[in-house]
Write a protein that holds these residues in place. Structure first.
Motif, mmCIF file in Angstrom:
data_model
loop_
_atom_site.group_PDB
_atom_site.id
_atom_site.type_symbol
_atom_site.label_atom_id
_atom_site.label_comp_id
_atom_site.label_asym_id
_atom_site.label_seq_id
_atom_site.Cartn_x
_atom_site.Cartn_y
_atom_site.Cartn_z
ATOM 1 N N ARG A 1 0.859 -1.194 0.000
ATOM 2 C CA ARG A 1 0.000 0.000 0.000
ATOM 3 C C ARG A 1 0.889 1.236 0.000
ATOM 4 O O ARG A 1 1.251 1.768 1.046
ATOM 5 C CB ARG A 1 -0.935 0.017 1.204
ATOM 6 N N ILE A 2 1.224 1.690 -1.197
ATOM 7 C CA ILE A 2 2.152 2.802 -1.370
ATOM 8 C C ILE A 2 1.551 3.785 -2.362
ATOM 9 O O ILE A 2 1.030 3.381 -3.401
ATOM 10 C CB ILE A 2 3.517 2.307 -1.879
ATOM 11 N N ALA A 3 1.627 5.071 -2.047
ATOM 12 C CA ALA A 3 1.051 6.062 -2.954
ATOM 13 C C ALA A 3 1.763 7.402 -2.808
ATOM 14 O O ALA A 3 2.174 7.786 -1.701
ATOM 15 C CB ALA A 3 -0.434 6.245 -2.679
ATOM 16 N N THR A 4 1.908 8.097 -3.931
ATOM 17 C CA THR A 4 2.357 9.482 -3.921
ATOM 18 C C THR A 4 1.110 10.365 -3.874
ATOM 19 O O THR A 4 0.175 10.173 -4.657
ATOM 20 C CB THR A 4 3.174 9.802 -5.179
ATOM 21 N N ILE A 5 1.092 11.307 -2.946
ATOM 22 C CA ILE A 5 -0.079 12.160 -2.741
ATOM 23 C C ILE A 5 0.268 13.579 -3.183
ATOM 24 O O ILE A 5 1.255 14.165 -2.727
ATOM 25 C CB ILE A 5 -0.507 12.148 -1.268
ATOM 26 N N SER A 6 -0.536 14.126 -4.054
ATOM 27 C CA SER A 6 -0.292 15.484 -4.542
ATOM 28 C C SER A 6 -0.602 16.499 -3.449
ATOM 29 O O SER A 6 -1.354 16.213 -2.499
ATOM 30 C CB SER A 6 -1.157 15.782 -5.766
ATOM 31 N N ALA A 7 -0.052 17.691 -3.596
ATOM 32 C CA ALA A 7 -0.331 18.761 -2.631
ATOM 33 C C ALA A 7 -1.818 19.073 -2.594
ATOM 34 O O ALA A 7 -2.401 19.296 -1.518
ATOM 35 C CB ALA A 7 0.465 20.005 -3.001
ATOM 36 N N GLU A 8 -2.455 19.064 -3.759
ATOM 37 C CA GLU A 8 -3.885 19.380 -3.832
ATOM 38 C C GLU A 8 -4.721 18.337 -3.093
ATOM 39 O O GLU A 8 -5.642 18.682 -2.341
ATOM 40 C CB GLU A 8 -4.327 19.477 -5.289
ATOM 41 N N ASP A 9 -4.401 17.052 -3.303
ATOM 42 C CA ASP A 9 -5.162 15.991 -2.633
ATOM 43 C C ASP A 9 -4.930 16.016 -1.127
ATOM 44 O O ASP A 9 -5.867 15.803 -0.339
ATOM 45 C CB ASP A 9 -4.774 14.616 -3.199
ATOM 46 N N TYR A 10 -3.706 16.277 -0.718
ATOM 47 C CA TYR A 10 -3.405 16.333 0.712
ATOM 48 C C TYR A 10 -4.196 17.457 1.376
ATOM 49 O O TYR A 10 -4.831 17.246 2.422
ATOM 50 C CB TYR A 10 -1.911 16.545 0.940
ATOM 51 N N GLN A 11 -4.193 18.630 0.782
ATOM 52 C CA GLN A 11 -4.841 19.768 1.417
ATOM 53 C C GLN A 11 -6.360 19.698 1.334
ATOM 54 O O GLN A 11 -7.056 20.332 2.130
ATOM 55 C CB GLN A 11 -4.305 21.068 0.822
ATOM 56 N N ALA A 12 -6.893 18.914 0.395
ATOM 57 C CA ALA A 12 -8.343 18.740 0.294
ATOM 58 C C ALA A 12 -8.846 17.648 1.234
ATOM 59 O O ALA A 12 -10.055 17.573 1.509
ATOM 60 C CB ALA A 12 -8.731 18.394 -1.141
ATOM 61 N N ALA A 13 -7.953 16.812 1.730
ATOM 62 C CA ALA A 13 -8.340 15.690 2.594
ATOM 63 C C ALA A 13 -8.682 16.186 3.999
ATOM 64 O O ALA A 13 -8.368 17.313 4.389
ATOM 65 C CB ALA A 13 -7.208 14.672 2.653
ATOM 66 N N LYS A 14 -9.351 15.300 4.761
ATOM 67 C CA LYS A 14 -9.748 15.617 6.126
ATOM 68 C C LYS A 14 -9.304 14.510 7.076
ATOM 69 O O LYS A 14 -9.368 13.333 6.721
ATOM 70 C CB LYS A 14 -11.266 15.782 6.236
ATOM 71 N N PRO A 15 -8.874 14.856 8.282
ATOM 72 C CA PRO A 15 -8.558 13.808 9.269
ATOM 73 C C PRO A 15 -9.806 13.006 9.603
ATOM 74 O O PRO A 15 -10.911 13.546 9.650
ATOM 75 C CB PRO A 15 -8.074 14.612 10.485
ATOM 76 N N ASP A 16 -9.648 11.724 9.838
ATOM 77 C CA ASP A 16 -10.780 10.870 10.167
ATOM 78 C C ASP A 16 -11.336 11.248 11.541
ATOM 79 O O ASP A 16 -10.575 11.414 12.496
ATOM 80 C CB ASP A 16 -10.353 9.401 10.158
ATOM 81 N N PRO A 17 -12.671 11.392 11.673
ATOM 82 C CA PRO A 17 -13.248 11.821 12.952
ATOM 83 C C PRO A 17 -13.263 10.744 14.031
ATOM 84 O O PRO A 17 -13.478 11.043 15.205
ATOM 85 C CB PRO A 17 -14.687 12.206 12.557
ATOM 86 N N ILE A 18 -13.041 9.489 13.658
ATOM 87 C CA ILE A 18 -13.144 8.375 14.596
ATOM 88 C C ILE A 18 -11.792 7.914 15.124
ATOM 89 O O ILE A 18 -11.687 7.345 16.206
ATOM 90 C CB ILE A 18 -13.873 7.187 13.920
ATOM 91 N N SER A 19 -10.736 8.167 14.370
ATOM 92 C CA SER A 19 -9.419 7.616 14.717
ATOM 93 C C SER A 19 -8.951 8.019 16.111
ATOM 94 O O SER A 19 -8.198 7.281 16.750
ATOM 95 C CB SER A 19 -8.382 8.048 13.673
ATOM 96 N N GLN A 20 -9.403 9.170 16.600
ATOM 97 C CA GLN A 20 -8.983 9.615 17.934
ATOM 98 C C GLN A 20 -9.491 8.707 19.048
ATOM 99 O O GLN A 20 -8.970 8.718 20.164
ATOM 100 C CB GLN A 20 -9.479 11.045 18.171
ATOM 101 N N PHE A 21 -10.533 7.896 18.759
ATOM 102 C CA PHE A 21 -11.083 6.982 19.762
ATOM 103 C C PHE A 21 -10.491 5.585 19.649
ATOM 104 O O PHE A 21 -10.902 4.676 20.376
ATOM 105 C CB PHE A 21 -12.604 6.881 19.603
ATOM 106 N N ALA A 22 -9.566 5.381 18.731
ATOM 107 C CA ALA A 22 -9.070 4.037 18.448
ATOM 108 C C ALA A 22 -8.455 3.372 19.676
ATOM 109 O O ALA A 22 -8.689 2.181 19.927
ATOM 110 C CB ALA A 22 -8.059 4.072 17.311
#
Length: 286
Positions: free
Chosen positions: A178-199
């Motif tokens: 699972r490897i990917a190059t992420i563009s600046a545009e995709d990174y800045q448009a993304a959002k942190p997952d709201p559930i991960s903080q409860f993991a």
């Protein structure tokens, strides 16, 4: 007398059956399930890693005489603003502060909470760090202290504020394959997952009190029989597990999607209870 040389072949690890190129029916079903399992986009996963990480490796081009021009890594604390831009508070006593003033090009590397091996996720973001003017100090200070409430030292006179601007993008590795190059545009448009903080608390509870239920869910939803299963983390779309299929075998990662997205902590509890009951009901009676 020279010590005996251990045979390299004797230390070769055993490859889990789930990676077989010619699987039996059970493994084939599992492999197909994993190919189509719902998960966040890699950009969302990268933003989530940055929101969860308590520290990062800052890589700069050294301006110090002893290492001039060489890449140099430092462990730093950082916060992230609403646009995903990392914020740094660094002392002029630290060599990387001089590095950033001389050449702002740098990268930050973070790892998943509890990172132990190359099976675990990590992300490197590259950009140009810019020293911020006094007019922006109050805003970035508030963001930084929200993450590190006891960071009183940021008010010392030798500290400078930087923010990663001109983001170039990054490299995400979510584990083997699972490897990917992420563009600046995709990174800045993304959002942190709201559930991960409860993991942490959710996974801890399930692992301590409900391993049998986890194994039942793995069998019911993926078709895979296993002897051990441990929840590693979760997000709004499901959770990731470390699974051992047979005693003495290497363990491997398994993705188990929720039957529907969960947008808050109560929804996570509800969907796990629902999936547990379905798995119990489908399990053969002993």
């Amino acid at each position: 007398m020279l010590p005996a040389v251990t045979s390299v072949a004797a230390a070769s690890p055993q490859v889990p059956q789930v990676y077989s190129a010619e699987p039996d029916a059970e493994i084939a079903r599992f492999q197909e399930h994993q190919r189509t399992a719902a998960r966040p986009t890699v950009a969302d996963e990268a933003r989530t890693l940055f929101s969860l990480a308590r520290s990062a490796v800052l890589s700069t081009k050294s301006a110090a005489a002893a290492f001039d021009g060489f890449p140099f890594g430092s462990v730093v604390e950082f916060a992230v603003d609403a646009e995903g831009r990392p914020i740094l508070a660094t002392s002029t006593l630290s060599p990387h502060t001089g590095d950033l003033i001389a050449d702002g090009r740098c990268s930050l590397t973070v790892t998943a909470p509890g990172f132990q091996s190359l099976q675990d996720a990590r992300f490197t973001l590259a950009g140009k760090a810019v020293q911020l003017p006094d007019s922006e100090r109050a805003a970035v200070r508030e963001t930084f202290l929200a993450k590190y409430p006891s960071a009183f030292y940021v008010d010392f006179g030798d500290f400078r504020w930087f923010r990663l601007e001109e983001i170039k993008g990054g490299r995400f590795i979510g584990g083997f394959g699972r490897i990917a190059t992420i563009s600046a545009e995709d990174y800045q448009a993304a959002k942190p997952d709201p559930i991960s903080q409860f993991a942490g608390p959710v996974c801890g509870h399930m692992n301590a009190d409900h391993e049998g239920d986890i194994l039942a869910m793995v069998k019911h939803y993926t078709g895979l029989s296993a002897v051990k299963a441990k929840m590693l983390d979760l997000d709004r779309l499901g959770f990731n597990l470390q699974v051992t299929q047979q005693e003495g075998e290497q363990s491997f990662k398994v993705r188990l999607p929720f039957v529907r997205p969960a947008e808050d902590r109560k929804a996570v509890k509800d969907v796990i209870v629902e999936m547990t009951r379905a798995a119990r009901g489908a399990a053969p009676q002993q």
